[in-house]
Design a protein around this motif. Structure first.
Motif, PDB file in Angstrom:
ATOM      1  N   ILE A 187       0.878  -1.205  -0.015  1.00 36.39           N
ATOM      2  CA  ILE A 187      -0.082  -0.084  -0.089  1.00 36.39           C
ATOM      3  C   ILE A 187       0.803   1.350   0.049  1.00 36.39           C
ATOM      4  O   ILE A 187       0.607   2.514  -0.614  1.00 36.39           O
ATOM      5  N   GLN A 188       2.094   1.093   0.498  1.00 36.22           N
ATOM      6  CA  GLN A 188       2.879   2.344   0.710  1.00 36.22           C
ATOM      7  C   GLN A 188       3.101   2.956  -0.855  1.00 36.22           C
ATOM      8  O   GLN A 188       3.440   4.213  -1.069  1.00 36.22           O
ATOM      9  N   SER A 189       3.254   1.947  -1.727  1.00 36.82           N
ATOM     10  CA  SER A 189       3.389   2.298  -3.252  1.00 36.82           C
ATOM     11  C   SER A 189       2.375   3.215  -3.764  1.00 36.82           C
ATOM     12  O   SER A 189       2.523   3.924  -4.826  1.00 36.82           O
ATOM     13  N   ILE A 190       1.045   3.279  -3.351  1.00 37.95           N
ATOM     14  CA  ILE A 190       0.011   4.122  -3.714  1.00 37.95           C
ATOM     15  C   ILE A 190      -0.289   5.078  -2.760  1.00 37.95           C
ATOM     16  O   ILE A 190      -1.575   5.670  -3.011  1.00 37.95           O
ATOM     17  N   THR A 191       0.314   5.148  -1.773  1.00 33.99           N
ATOM     18  CA  THR A 191      -0.477   6.120  -0.685  1.00 33.99           C
ATOM     19  C   THR A 191      -0.375   7.614  -1.262  1.00 33.99           C
ATOM     20  O   THR A 191       0.527   7.948  -1.658  1.00 33.99           O
ATOM     21  N   GLY A 192      -1.526   8.197  -1.017  1.00 33.52           N
ATOM     22  CA  GLY A 192      -1.837   9.450  -1.601  1.00 33.52           C
ATOM     23  C   GLY A 192      -2.030   9.523  -3.038  1.00 33.52           C
ATOM     24  O   GLY A 192      -2.413  10.533  -3.592  1.00 33.52           O
ATOM     25  N   LEU A 193      -2.087   8.626  -3.862  1.00 31.13           N
ATOM     26  CA  LEU A 193      -2.462   8.520  -5.125  1.00 31.13           C
ATOM     27  C   LEU A 193      -3.836   8.334  -5.418  1.00 31.13           C
ATOM     28  O   LEU A 193      -4.356   8.971  -6.412  1.00 31.13           O
ATOM     29  N   LEU A 194      -4.511   7.564  -4.679  1.00 34.10           N
ATOM     30  CA  LEU A 194      -6.076   7.293  -4.693  1.00 34.10           C
ATOM     31  C   LEU A 194      -6.854   8.611  -4.556  1.00 34.10           C
ATOM     32  O   LEU A 194      -6.498   9.232  -3.473  1.00 34.10           O
ATOM     33  N   LEU A 195      -7.797   8.791  -5.518  1.00 37.79           N
ATOM     34  CA  LEU A 195      -8.608  10.146  -5.320  1.00 37.79           C
ATOM     35  C   LEU A 195     -10.031   9.654  -5.399  1.00 37.79           C
ATOM     36  O   LEU A 195     -10.582   8.859  -6.048  1.00 37.79           O
ATOM     37  N   ILE A 196     -10.974  10.407  -4.714  1.00 38.08           N
ATOM     38  CA  ILE A 196     -12.540  10.290  -4.604  1.00 38.08           C
ATOM     39  C   ILE A 196     -12.899  11.422  -5.816  1.00 38.08           C
ATOM     40  O   ILE A 196     -13.061  12.399  -5.515  1.00 38.08           O
ATOM     41  N   SER A 197     -13.698  10.806  -6.542  1.00 34.29           N
ATOM     42  CA  SER A 197     -14.538  11.634  -7.489  1.00 34.29           C
ATOM     43  C   SER A 197     -15.910  11.737  -7.006  1.00 34.29           C
ATOM     44  O   SER A 197     -16.320  12.657  -6.453  1.00 34.29           O
ATOM     45  N   SER A 198     -16.738  10.802  -7.177  1.00 31.57           N
ATOM     46  CA  SER A 198     -18.078  10.892  -6.710  1.00 31.57           C
ATOM     47  C   SER A 198     -18.421  10.079  -5.502  1.00 31.57           C
ATOM     48  O   SER A 198     -17.719   9.069  -5.310  1.00 31.57           O
ATOM     49  N   TYR A 199     -19.676  10.304  -4.876  1.00 28.94           N
ATOM     50  CA  TYR A 199     -20.146   9.415  -3.761  1.00 28.94           C
ATOM     51  C   TYR A 199     -21.497   9.564  -3.766  1.00 28.94           C
ATOM     52  O   TYR A 199     -22.234  10.440  -3.628  1.00 28.94           O
ATOM     53  N   ARG A 200     -21.919   8.324  -4.244  1.00 27.71           N
ATOM     54  CA  ARG A 200     -23.415   8.207  -4.348  1.00 27.71           C
ATOM     55  C   ARG A 200     -24.186   7.358  -3.119  1.00 27.71           C
ATOM     56  O   ARG A 200     -23.485   6.593  -2.458  1.00 27.71           O
TER      57      ARG A 200
END
Length: 258
Positions: A187-200
């Motif tokens: 998980i350290q390799s993607i920490t901070g990369l994931l982003l939230i667009s919509s929330y339904r």
């Protein structure tokens, strides 16, 4: 030498093309519930263009873009395990400007197939909120734990739901997993990369189903206040919408209920 030059030129051309048009969206549209889990239409799409870039043509317009892929009728449990899968269309091709109307027709077809579930309960209403590709917004937050090698989505109710990024059985996240997740670093390799667009949020009597769109990309889209305005719908048949796209991105929907 000629072969090397040819390969180098091809790679440059392909990279140039991808930087302008390439994107992946794996989307889930809940239809209702059964005793086993949530019934959804799942759409997996790749965006590209058949129009080549040249010295004279440096940009691709919307009317030259297409989405291609496949869609399914599925049932998921609350641990994101697939309990049922049926292919609806394996050769989907959508002109960019027809995106919304085609999505609606796919959901309509999925709804017509729900008669095979005896205890199916249809979604009655819902709403769509936009987080504008943030790690935290008013509706949800991504929480990384590099010690336990996990990412959780914290809902607006304060509940934490494990995001199955490292679970290869959760195939809807394959693109992000394969392109960004380092198996050794975790998980350290993607920490901070994931982003939230919509929330339904979807409603079935007292039951609430939630879907968050998670993505990784290189350049955020220009915000469209009109399109990203909080939206409510009174029937699942009117619940489709265009997800804002990050340039050169991979995105997927994460479904859960509380």
């Amino acid at each position: 030498m000629k072969l090397l030059i040819s390969i180098s030129f091809s790679l440059f051309f392909f990279t140039h093309l991808l930087s302008c048009s390439f994107a992946v969206q794996n989307r889930i549209f809940p239809l209702g519930m059964t005793s086993a889990g949530v019934v959804v239409v799942e759409v997996r799409l790749d965006r590209g263009s058949a129009a080549p870039l040249t010295d004279e043509k440096q940009n691709i317009t919307n009317d030259e873009l297409t989405w291609s892929g496949q869609n399914y009728l599925k049932v998921y449990d609350n641990n994101q395990r697939e309990l049922y899968t049926e292919v609806i269309d394996s050769g989907l091709s959508i002109h960019y400007l027809m995106y919304d109307s085609i999505l609606q027709s796919i959901v309509d077809k999925g709804l017509s197939l729900t008669t095979r579930f005896n205890d199916f309960k249809r979604i009655t209403s819902g709403k769509i909120n936009f987080c504008r590709y943030e790690t935290q917004c008013d509706f949800a937050e991504l929480i990384y734990d590099t010690i336990n090698n996990t990412v959780h989505l914290k809902s607006h109710n304060g509940h934490k739901h494990l995001l199955p990024i490292t679970n290869e059985e959760y195939t809807i996240a394959n693109d992000i997993r394969n392109m960004y997740l380092d198996r050794d670093a975790g998980i350290q390799s993607i920490t901070g990369l994931l982003l939230i667009s919509s929330y339904r949020e979807y409603n079935i009597n007292e039951q609430r189903i939630f879907v968050a769109h998670i993505a990784v990309g290189q350049k955020l889209p220009v915000h469209d206040e009109k399109k990203e305005k909080k939206r409510q719908f009174s029937d699942v048949a009117n619940s489709t919408f265009s997800e804002p796209v990050i340039y050169h991105s991979q995105g997927f929907d994460f479904v859960f209920w509380e």
